[in-house]
Design a protein around this motif. Sequence first.
Motif: not given
Length: 287
Positions: A277-280
Amino acid sequence: MVERVVDWFRAEARDLPWRRSDASAWAVMVSEFMLQQTPVNRVLPVYEAWLDRWPTPAALAAEPVSEAVRAWGRLGYPRRAQRLHAAATAIEEAFDGVVPDAYEDLWALPGVGEYTAGAIASFAYQKRHIVLDTNVRRVLARVVTGTEFPAAATTPQDRRIATALLPDAAPDAAQWAAASMELGAVVCTARSPRCDDCPALKLCRWVADGKPAYDGPPRRGQTYEGTDRQARGRLLAVLRDTHGPVPREELEAAWTRDVTQRERALASLMSDGLVTEEEGEMFALAH
DNA sequence: GATGCGTGGGG
DNA sequence: TCCCCAAGCAT
């Protein structure tokens, strides 16, 4: 039996790219990973593209694992791609980029178990090892033991029988390994064996006994429709086919029938290190 | 030792 | 159509 089957193999063997004399140990290793539970005809195109792009372990190790998972395409069980990448990295670090030839060294690599270690040592380096895959175990079950199907997993008896048959000379042993696998793959098949074409017909105990029907424990069926496995496959397909992070909503659209199941599948993919999971609230194949 | 892990072709 | 299953591995 060994001589008859090997003679048959010399005459009838399929011309597969990983069997050619110019196939490297790395090429053999790549083929073995891909062939773990995936049929030959589906492996062929991916194998060619893979080696074209990554002709050595070092070449693969130099790229992020996400590229390996992407190139794996729809072969199934994408953790194999992840493990092949990890194995390439280990080979680069511990073996100076050379696929090891020692059985124990091979077995210690990620994604390499009893079968694959023997197969690589045997096919890439012509070493003397028993090589027990589902094909060989079925051939031995029929010809030697007289049962239609082998046990669910490799047994001590399988190893005893295979060891007793193994030729003394390493090159002969390697040839026998390839020949017995080929026999199981194209003649002594699970569904409808072509006994008329079998070089071991006259010494087959199962045939001599009148081909008794299987009466062992029920063999495990693989359900798939509606399973977590299918959900994982759908989610990963979205990430594979998209370069760069994907918003959560797009991922969610790939599996709407059961939200709990979707979240469980996503969590397991992240736990397996296949997805990050990455930012945002964005998701991507793990690097 | 049993279970989870993808995907698609063939009988 | 549906079901079986295809060169297993890790836990």
